[in-house]
Design a protein around this motif. Structure first.
Motif, PDB file in Angstrom:
ATOM      1  N   UNK A 382       0.816  -1.225   0.000  1.00  0.00           N
ATOM      2  CA  UNK A 382       0.000   0.000   0.000  1.00  0.00           C
ATOM      3  C   UNK A 382       0.846   1.270   0.000  1.00  0.00           C
ATOM      4  N   UNK A 383       1.956   1.265   0.740  1.00  0.00           N
ATOM      5  CA  UNK A 383       2.810   2.452   0.774  1.00  0.00           C
ATOM      6  C   UNK A 383       3.463   2.685  -0.585  1.00  0.00           C
ATOM      7  N   UNK A 384       3.898   1.616  -1.246  1.00  0.00           N
ATOM      8  CA  UNK A 384       4.501   1.748  -2.571  1.00  0.00           C
ATOM      9  C   UNK A 384       3.484   2.262  -3.577  1.00  0.00           C
ATOM     10  N   UNK A 385       2.267   1.760  -3.475  1.00  0.00           N
ATOM     11  CA  UNK A 385       1.214   2.201  -4.382  1.00  0.00           C
ATOM     12  C   UNK A 385       0.894   3.684  -4.168  1.00  0.00           C
ATOM     13  N   UNK A 386       0.802   4.096  -2.915  1.00  0.00           N
ATOM     14  CA  UNK A 386       0.530   5.503  -2.614  1.00  0.00           C
ATOM     15  C   UNK A 386       1.635   6.392  -3.172  1.00  0.00           C
ATOM     16  N   UNK A 387       2.879   5.960  -3.042  1.00  0.00           N
ATOM     17  CA  UNK A 387       4.003   6.748  -3.545  1.00  0.00           C
ATOM     18  C   UNK A 387       3.977   6.840  -5.063  1.00  0.00           C
ATOM     19  N   UNK A 406      -3.773  -0.034 -10.329  1.00  0.00           N
ATOM     20  CA  UNK A 406      -2.609  -0.922 -10.318  1.00  0.00           C
ATOM     21  C   UNK A 406      -2.330  -1.360  -8.875  1.00  0.00           C
ATOM     22  N   UNK A 407      -2.286  -2.670  -8.651  1.00  0.00           N
ATOM     23  CA  UNK A 407      -1.999  -3.301  -7.349  1.00  0.00           C
ATOM     24  C   UNK A 407      -3.085  -3.079  -6.306  1.00  0.00           C
ATOM     25  N   UNK A 408      -4.200  -2.459  -6.678  1.00  0.00           N
ATOM     26  CA  UNK A 408      -5.234  -2.133  -5.690  1.00  0.00           C
ATOM     27  C   UNK A 408      -5.819  -3.383  -5.045  1.00  0.00           C
ATOM     28  N   UNK A 409      -6.215  -4.355  -5.862  1.00  0.00           N
ATOM     29  CA  UNK A 409      -6.821  -5.571  -5.307  1.00  0.00           C
ATOM     30  C   UNK A 409      -5.837  -6.316  -4.417  1.00  0.00           C
ATOM     31  N   UNK A 410      -4.558  -6.304  -4.786  1.00  0.00           N
ATOM     32  CA  UNK A 410      -3.551  -6.989  -3.964  1.00  0.00           C
ATOM     33  C   UNK A 410      -3.411  -6.323  -2.601  1.00  0.00           C
ATOM     34  N   UNK A 411      -3.522  -4.986  -2.550  1.00  0.00           N
ATOM     35  CA  UNK A 411      -3.420  -4.304  -1.260  1.00  0.00           C
ATOM     36  C   UNK A 411      -4.609  -4.616  -0.362  1.00  0.00           C
ATOM     37  N   UNK A 412      -5.720  -5.013  -0.968  1.00  0.00           N
ATOM     38  CA  UNK A 412      -6.922  -5.347  -0.194  1.00  0.00           C
ATOM     39  C   UNK A 412      -7.018  -6.832   0.117  1.00  0.00           C
ATOM     40  N   UNK A 413      -6.022  -7.604  -0.308  1.00  0.00           N
ATOM     41  CA  UNK A 413      -6.057  -9.040  -0.064  1.00  0.00           C
ATOM     42  C   UNK A 413      -7.064  -9.781  -0.928  1.00  0.00           C
TER      43      UNK A 413
END
Length: 418
Positions: A382-387, A406-413
């Motif tokens: 999540x921090x990498x995605x926010x950056x 991008x990577x959103x679903x992965x950050x939500x598990x």
């Protein structure tokens, strides 16, 4: 060491950036490069599809190592030409590059090696198409048998759309590969290979379709992240043992030993990992995320691969955390992409150039479909995605577009292997 990188995309910018941090590199060039690589390396105009021109440049520039980024020069024989003039080259021969250059060849190699992959059938005549389509579906996977920059694939539940895509390819003189659809999440695994030894890098996941929620047509890739928090334990070891090493062994047995980067595109199905495709080079945009996490100097890894000494080289070390890449594309991409528009905010750290050039007045302008790759790193995904998205907001390019998930679903598990 003098290192010459061949290519002009964000993948090459990522390679140049990693090499520029290595004290072993005393001189760095990129041909033809882009506005981003020009800030880190000498630039040389060259036709990357002409192997002899690349070899001549390597000799003239006195390169100690040549790193070939894109698939087209590799399939054309760039690595062969460079090695023939006595210069170490990171990249497979033309014969070994057929693992990407011909999907039919790749299927034959996988069958011989006992590697799990989708059932496939080649169609080279429109008169045979309808009967072949009836043997597949209801989700149809239709691929261009040759190189298509990631955009020659249609995956659809619509038979008419599948047929239309196949006919377009056939009418252009391209054989069509029909495949059974593989369920499960997709993953990419890059492996360094020096003819025999296989050294895996971090697994990643890319996003091929142009729009959020995987809507719209396939592209060359709209984003990626690494590593995969949802990947099962032992996935990398399993893929190397059951997929990559058997293919490497089979290529060697056929007199086509592979030296360079072997990229396995995978579907993690209910029956285990299966191969969607092989590529003969670093993938784009996954490379941008993977190399952002590499702690080991890249030069030594590439040179060991090129010189057949990978087994003696220490294993790669990685930073903790994650990296996310978001691609900013020009208006119209993946169709006819608008170019020549001024870009602002593109010279910050973590913004890698692809379709860019610098005008005589100093302005950076767009010159391709995928214009920039914006990379964010962090202690967590999540921090990498926010950056990454914070940096995206710094860029302005008229009419540009990017995916916001991008990577959103992965950050939500919400991503699972199956």
């Amino acid at each position: 060491m003098r290192v010459l990188v061949i290519g002009s995309g964000a993948r090459e910018h990522a390679l140049v950036l990693a090499l520029s941090h290595d004290p072993a590199v005393t001189a760095l060039a990129c041909a033809p490069g882009n506005a981003g690589t020009a800030a880190l390396a000498e630039s040389y105009g060259v036709d990357v599809t002409e192997p002899s021109a690349l070899a001549d440049l390597a000799v003239e520039w006195r390169a100690d190592l040549v790193v070939v980024g894109p698939e087209m020069p590799l399939v054309a024989g760039a690595a062969d030409a460079v090695r023939e003039v006595g210069i170490a080259c990171f990249g497979p021969s033309a014969e070994a590059s057929r693992i990407e250059g011909s999907k039919a060849f790749a299927k034959d190699v996988m069958a011989a090696a006992g590697v799990p992959t989708a059932h496939a059938e080649i169609v080279d005549n429109p008169a045979k198409l309808d009967a072949a389509l009836r043997r597949f579906g209801p989700t149809w996977v239709v691929k261009d048998d040759g190189l298509a920059a990631g955009k020659g694939v249609a995956v659809t539940d619509d038979l008419a759309a599948a047929r239309a895509h196949a006919m377009t390819l056939l009418e252009d003189g391209h054989p069509v590969l029909l495949e059974t659809f593989l369920d499960g999440s997709e993953a990419s695994l890059f492996c360094l290979v020096d003819n025999t030894t296989v050294v895996p890098l971090l697994p990643a996941q890319d996003f091929k379709r142009v729009g959020d929620g995987d809507a719209g047509p396939n592209t060359g890739g709209m984003g990626a992240y690494a590593p995969l928090p949802w990947a099962p334990a032992g996935l990398v070891d399993e893929v190397v043992a059951k997929i990559v090493q058997p293919v490497v062994n089979e290529l060697a047995a056929r007199g086509r030993p592979f030296s360079g980067l072997l990229y396995a595109g995978l579907a993690l199905t209910s029956s285990g990992p299966q191969v969607i495709e092989f590529n003969c080079r670093f993938g784009d945009p996954e490379t941008q995320a993977v190399l952002a996490l590499l702690r080991t100097p890249l030069t030594g890894l590439l040179l060991a691969t090129a010189t057949g000494t990978l087994a003696a080289h220490p294993a790669p070390e990685w930073s903790d955390g994650a990296a996310v890449t978001v691609v900013i594309a020009a208006e119209g991409y993946p169709g006819f992409a608008r170019s020549g528009d001024v870009i602002t905010g593109s010279e910050s750290d973590g913004i890698l150039h692809a379709g860019t050039r610098r005008r005589e007045d100093g302005a950076i302008v767009s010159s391709g479909g995928r214009v920039l790759s914006v990379v964010g790193s962090g202690d967590t995904l999540p921090a990498a995605r926010e950056e990454a998205y914070r940096k995206v907001a710094l860029v302005h390019l008229a009419g540009s577009h990017h995916r916001t998930d991008i990577a959103l679903r992965a950050t939500k598990g919400e991503v699972t292997p199956l």
